[in-house]
Motif scaffolding. Structure first.
Motif, mmCIF file in Angstrom:
data_model
loop_
_atom_site.group_PDB
_atom_site.id
_atom_site.type_symbol
_atom_site.label_atom_id
_atom_site.label_comp_id
_atom_site.label_asym_id
_atom_site.label_seq_id
_atom_site.Cartn_x
_atom_site.Cartn_y
_atom_site.Cartn_z
ATOM 1 N N ILE A 81 1.343 -2.404 -6.212
ATOM 2 C CA ILE A 81 1.088 -1.557 -5.046
ATOM 3 C C ILE A 81 -0.294 -0.920 -5.161
ATOM 4 O O ILE A 81 -0.650 -0.370 -6.212
ATOM 5 C CB ILE A 81 2.158 -0.459 -4.918
ATOM 6 N N GLU A 82 -1.064 -0.988 -4.097
ATOM 7 C CA GLU A 82 -2.365 -0.317 -4.062
ATOM 8 C C GLU A 82 -2.131 1.146 -3.720
ATOM 9 O O GLU A 82 -1.769 1.480 -2.583
ATOM 10 C CB GLU A 82 -3.269 -0.969 -3.016
ATOM 11 N N LEU A 83 -2.327 2.027 -4.695
ATOM 12 C CA LEU A 83 -2.097 3.461 -4.509
ATOM 13 C C LEU A 83 -3.410 4.110 -4.074
ATOM 14 O O LEU A 83 -4.385 4.133 -4.834
ATOM 15 C CB LEU A 83 -1.597 4.091 -5.811
ATOM 16 N N ILE A 84 -3.431 4.630 -2.861
ATOM 17 C CA ILE A 84 -4.654 5.207 -2.305
ATOM 18 C C ILE A 84 -4.476 6.714 -2.184
ATOM 19 O O ILE A 84 -3.646 7.196 -1.404
ATOM 20 C CB ILE A 84 -4.983 4.603 -0.929
ATOM 21 N N GLY A 113 -0.230 -5.363 9.039
ATOM 22 C CA GLY A 113 0.890 -6.234 8.714
ATOM 23 C C GLY A 113 1.394 -6.060 7.307
ATOM 24 O O GLY A 113 2.263 -6.812 6.854
ATOM 25 N N ALA A 114 0.878 -5.056 6.599
ATOM 26 C CA ALA A 114 1.293 -4.834 5.211
ATOM 27 C C ALA A 114 2.599 -4.056 5.168
ATOM 28 O O ALA A 114 2.981 -3.382 6.129
ATOM 29 C CB ALA A 114 0.207 -4.068 4.461
ATOM 30 N N ARG A 115 3.256 -4.141 4.015
ATOM 31 C CA ARG A 115 4.414 -3.282 3.755
ATOM 32 C C ARG A 115 3.902 -1.978 3.149
ATOM 33 O O ARG A 115 3.145 -1.994 2.171
ATOM 34 C CB ARG A 115 5.389 -3.984 2.817
ATOM 35 N N VAL A 116 4.333 -0.857 3.732
ATOM 36 C CA VAL A 116 3.708 0.429 3.443
ATOM 37 C C VAL A 116 4.763 1.463 3.072
ATOM 38 O O VAL A 116 5.858 1.481 3.633
ATOM 39 C CB VAL A 116 2.904 0.929 4.666
ATOM 40 N N PHE A 117 4.385 2.335 2.134
ATOM 41 C CA PHE A 117 5.300 3.309 1.545
ATOM 42 C C PHE A 117 4.575 4.642 1.421
ATOM 43 O O PHE A 117 3.357 4.691 1.246
ATOM 44 C CB PHE A 117 5.727 2.799 0.163
ATOM 45 N N ASN A 118 5.336 5.735 1.508
ATOM 46 C CA ASN A 118 4.736 7.056 1.335
ATOM 47 C C ASN A 118 5.825 8.044 0.931
ATOM 48 O O ASN A 118 7.013 7.734 0.999
ATOM 49 C CB ASN A 118 4.051 7.525 2.622
ATOM 50 N N VAL A 151 0.840 -1.208 0.000
ATOM 51 C CA VAL A 151 0.000 0.000 0.000
ATOM 52 C C VAL A 151 0.869 1.249 0.000
ATOM 53 O O VAL A 151 1.907 1.302 0.673
ATOM 54 C CB VAL A 151 -0.938 0.024 1.237
ATOM 55 N N MET A 152 0.428 2.267 -0.747
ATOM 56 C CA MET A 152 0.954 3.613 -0.612
ATOM 57 C C MET A 152 -0.234 4.556 -0.453
ATOM 58 O O MET A 152 -1.038 4.728 -1.360
ATOM 59 C CB MET A 152 1.765 4.039 -1.835
#
Length: 766
Positions: A67-70, A89-94, A40-41
């Motif tokens: 990647i799910e871009l929100i 528990g997801a790997r997350v980016f921003n 997710v981002m």
């Protein structure tokens, strides 16, 4: 030491194949994220970090990652999305910058305090006000007390490598903290440099490893958990101690991980990047890109027999105090240069941390100078680094620093640069035409407006001077000026950040003929409500000697009714006597045409791209007018320049209600040829087609009753939605046969909203 560009090709001798390219820091951050393939981002556009999401959106449309871009409604929302995803528990980016980072900062300690890992790229930029979109470290310094590990990257190569190391560091069993990768906005973020990257993403994924599974997380069916339980001080101090221990361990773990990474990449990132520091007697301490500029000067001084060097940390949280003490054992004079200040602290943050580190070495006699430089993106060249060394050499020779702390690069103010309007300000009768009358019907309590023929209003002065920097064909100012033809007398105008603000207020000039205030996207309505309430109270007390009432108008646009929606609704519920006017250009145009919630279904923006896996925006546009009408303010309207009499009448009504009853909200659709990919001259025609297709109906909600003020069906002028869509390059793909289901869905939604509006028109108070 970081591998220099002329040595990059040598790193291809490692056992994993790497390719060489020329890319920017933002591109390399996106590439690292895509190769890792985060879950997710959550993001919100802000210059100069916006490109990271744009590149990832483009890559996703090409099928290069999952990647799910929100797209959030603001940075506070994006931080919440990321926290929630990480708790799952997801790997997350921003990625974010400047005031956007400050807007989300409330969430930062919440995430680190609960020990949920993620990686965020902070593309550093000046924190306003005044607004400046170029790079310094004033946002980064706010991050120092958030409990996040902070890595710094001087080059696009370092951005790529640090992003890969960062995730493994965040998830390490001895750390489990979120990590920031900070790099300089518009220097590292946008400048293309030679970069090596792994051709096979499996190499990256193998280095990062599988996600750890031995910790509590949400959404595990047989293991319900409580996340973020309230603590009192006795427990919180223990939690904080554990977090403190973890962040210090992060420094040790980083050193281990960078060695592992060097084995597969050939590139090393030791805790301190030391350039010619083995025997240095004078040195500079610089973060990120400025350090690269100073290295050439070191070479020059070395040829002159001066033992010069440069220190630049690759990690600043935890602060590498021990390593700094070792590096400065023989240094006689050190100048710490910082792209931000800690106002009133006699030097910025890292200056004091360096001095504090040296206090632990009683034998160290290093003279420390501090200079605040390069704020607001002011360039730092080799000549500037040379001046820094001259200061350090002078202190060494004197045996003390004559000015321990100072600014560098500032100049005395020039009286000629005093902020002045382009033309003389106008007030009072200048904006009173005397040709518009508004009366209230005693029986219906509705307003009746009489306006003269349009040609009679052409002599009424414009509220904005010509010479502003709007793009050719921009519909903002024709739309705003037409609206203001219906506003009589003085006005106080507030603009949230956006195109209309940026192009009218380039210091030291202003295009505003009346009083103008700027504040940020998320707080414009609240700001103006404070302005007008203070004015009325001071007037009530007799402290303001003004007989005429002002009209208070807040102008928003470029997505301002996304990130600023909460403030606007709060202001509406308080029912302040003001007008909120939204110019809707269907995107965040001031940051590069990203998707906003007002972007319609299928429309292409820089974050809703067109490709084999994506066909523009995936959901329908927000109906802001109906949302604001639900707050029960006295008057809501829509309008466009394509129907001028309709808009001017509504402006006159808006002023009456704002001066006599309470808050008004208006929404005008305006053209953006640059980002709509349409001809400059066709703006009014495109807007007219949007109205005639019933996509943008013209109506008003007056005291709770809805009235359609222009019905294209009744006038037999309704056109198909496709007639509007074919006029813009951003929507032509919707008309392809392969997108027929999308077009049908769009048509159905437009029809549903139109029929619902007609029912409201025919049935009062629904």
């Amino acid at each position: 030491m970081t591998i220099l560009e002329d040595k990059l090709n040598e790193t291809n001798s490692t056992k994993y194949e790497q390719a060489t390219t020329f890319e920017s820091g933002n591109e390399m951050a996106a590439m690292a994220a895509a190769q890792i393939n985060y879950h997710v981002m959550g993001y919100f556009p802000i210059t100069p970090s916006t490109e990271v999401a744009q590149y990832l959106d483009l890559m996703k449309s090409q099928g290069l990652h999952d990647i799910e871009l929100i797209a959030a409604d603001g940075e506070h929302g994006s931080a919440g999305i990321c926290f929630g995803a990480s708790a799952t528990g997801a790997r997350v980016f921003n990625a974010t910058s400047a005031n956007g980072f400050l807007y989300m900062i409330e969430q930062m300690p919440a995430q680190s305090g609960l020990r949920f890992p993620m990686v965020m790229n902070l593309v550093t930029r000046a924190v306003s006000g005044p607004l400046d979109i170029r790079g310094d470290h004033s946002d980064l310094y706010y991050a120092l007390n958030t409990g996040w590990v902070i890595l710094t990257a001087r080059t696009p190569q370092a951005v790529y490598d640090m992003n890969i190391i960062a995730l493994k560091l965040a998830e390490h069993k001895d750390v489990r903290l979120p990590v920031i990768v900070a790099y300089d906005g518009f220097f590292t973020s946008h400048q293309k440099r030679k970069v090596n990257y792994f051709k096979d993403r499996k190499v990256v994924q193998s280095f990062v490893g599988e996600m750890p599974k031995d910790y509590l997380k949400a959404c595990v069916k047989d293991k319900p958990v409580t996340i973020g339980a309230h603590m009192n001080g006795d427990d919180l101090i223990n939690n904080n101690f554990q977090q403190s221990e973890a962040i210090y361990r992060a420094g040790q773990v980083f050193e281990e991980l960078q060695k592992e990474y060097a084995e597969i990449s050939g590139r090393t990132y030791e805790t301190l990047d030391l350039y010619c520091m083995e025997d240095a007697e004078v040195a500079l301490f610089l973060l990120n890109s400025a350090a690269e500029s100073a290295k050439d000067v070191v070479d020059k001084l070395r040829k002159q027999g001066i033992k010069a060097g440069v220190i630049s940390p690759n990690i600043i949280r935890p602060f590498p105090a021990k390593e700094i003490r070792e590096a400065l054992k023989n240094v006689k004079s050190l100048l710490v240069g910082e792209r931000a200040d800690s106002y009133g602290g006699n030097g910025p943050n890292l200056t004091h941390e360096v001095k504090s580190a040296l206090q632990e070495d009683k034998d160290n006699k290093t003279i420390v100078l501090s200079r605040c430089f390069g704020v607001g993106g002011k360039d730092f060249f080799a000549d500037d680094a040379e001046k820094f060394f001259e200061m350090a050499i002078d202190a060494k020779e004197r045996g003390f620093a004559e000015r321990p702390f100072d600014y560098y690069g500032h100049v005395p103010g020039n009286p000629e640069n005093k902020l002045m309007p382009v033309i003389e300000p106008m007030y009072g009768d200048a904006f009173n035409s005397g040709l518009i009358t508004v009366t209230q019907d005693e029986e219906t309590q509705k307003l009746k407006v009489k306006i003269p023929p349009l040609r009679n209003l052409t002599g009424k002065p414009k509220r904005f001077a010509s010479g502003h920097g709007a793009c050719p064909g921009c519909g903002i100012f024709p739309g705003l000026e037409l609206f203001f033809k219906g506003i009589e007398g003085d006005a106080v105008i507030l603009l949230q950040t956006g195109c209309a603000y940026v192009v009218t207020t380039g210091y030291p000039h202003s295009s505003h003929k009346q009083t103008f205030i700027h504040n940020l996207f998320q707080s414009g309505a609240a700001t103006l409500s404070g302005t007008l309430e203070a004015f009325f109270e001071m007037k009530r007390r007799g402290e303001v000697d003004i007989s005429d009432d002002f009209t208070f108008v807040m102008i928003t646009g470029d997505g301002g009714m996304d990130i600023g929606m909460g403030s606007a609704i709060g202001t509406a519920l308080r029912n302040h006597k003001m007008i909120v006017l939204e110019y809707d250009n269907e995107g965040y145009m001031n940051t590069g045409s990203q998707m906003s919630y007002s972007t319609p279904l299928g429309h292409m923006t820089s974050t809703t791209t067109i490709g084999k896996t994506k066909q523009g925006k995936a959901f329908h546009h927000k109906d802001t007018a109906q949302i604001m009408a639900a707050t029960n303010i006295p008057y809501v309207f829509t309008g466009t320049e394509a129907y001028p009499q309709d808009l001017i009448k509504k402006a006159a009504k808006a002023q009456w209600y704002a001066q006599n009853v309470g808050m008004v909200y208006g929404k005008i659709l305006i053209a953006c040829p640059l980002n709509w990919k349409s001809e400059d001259r066709l703006g009014e025609s495109i807007i007219k087609a949007a109205v005639d297709s019933c996509f943008f109906p013209l109506y008003e909600v007056e005291q709770g009753e809805t009235t359609i003020t222009y019905d294209p069906e009744e006038k037999n002028k309704r056109v198909e939605l496709s007639e509007w869509l074919k006029m813009m390059g951003k929507t032509k793909h919707i008309l392809k046969e392969s997108n027929a289901p999308m077009l049908k869905e769009f048509e159905n939604e437009v029809e549903r909203r139109w029929r619902k509006l007609k029912v409201k028109h025919e049935t009062p108070f629904i």
